[in-house]
Design an enzyme around this catalytic site. Sequence first.
Site, PDB file in Angstrom:
ATOM      1  N   LYS A  62       0.840  -1.210   0.000  1.00 18.70           N
ATOM      2  CA  LYS A  62       0.000   0.000   0.000  1.00 18.70           C
ATOM      3  C   LYS A  62       0.869   1.252   0.000  1.00 18.70           C
ATOM      4  CE  LYS A  62      -3.871  -2.309   2.207  1.00 18.70           C
ATOM      5  NZ  LYS A  62      -4.646  -2.492   3.451  1.00 18.70           N
ATOM      6  N   HIS A 104      -0.143  -6.052  18.160  1.00 23.85           N
ATOM      7  CA  HIS A 104      -1.220  -7.042  18.166  1.00 23.85           C
ATOM      8  C   HIS A 104      -1.735  -7.237  19.579  1.00 23.85           C
ATOM      9  CE1 HIS A 104       2.148  -9.615  19.320  1.00 23.85           C
ATOM     10  NE2 HIS A 104       2.716  -9.311  18.166  1.00 23.85           N
TER      11      HIS A 104
END
Length: 118
Positions: A62, A104
Amino acid sequence: MIKGVGIDSIEVERVKKIVAKGDSFAEKVLTPKEFAQYQKMKGKRKVEYLGGRFSLKESFSKAMGTGLGKYVGFQDVETLWDDLGHPVMTSTKFDGNIFPSITHDNHEIITFVVLEEK
């Protein structure tokens, strides 16, 4: 000068299901060095590692402005650890500085990549 910024996330539960099916997805997504690290892991850590590496590759693509596919493939991006345990990302598709970040918890893996031209 900043060339690009990319961010991605993936649900931990989705990665757990992938890991439970065996190593075929990991072998596709991970470079040989990443896969060697992955094979040494168990349980939750294995899920975090695979999900994190997949998401980092998505974030990188991206930031490049291409997405994963024709120009950037899974094997074109590698993230290993330095001596202090920090992620170090390299790519055959970008010659500048790459700054990866990963976090995370029990539900989500989130990654962020900044590309800086030399």
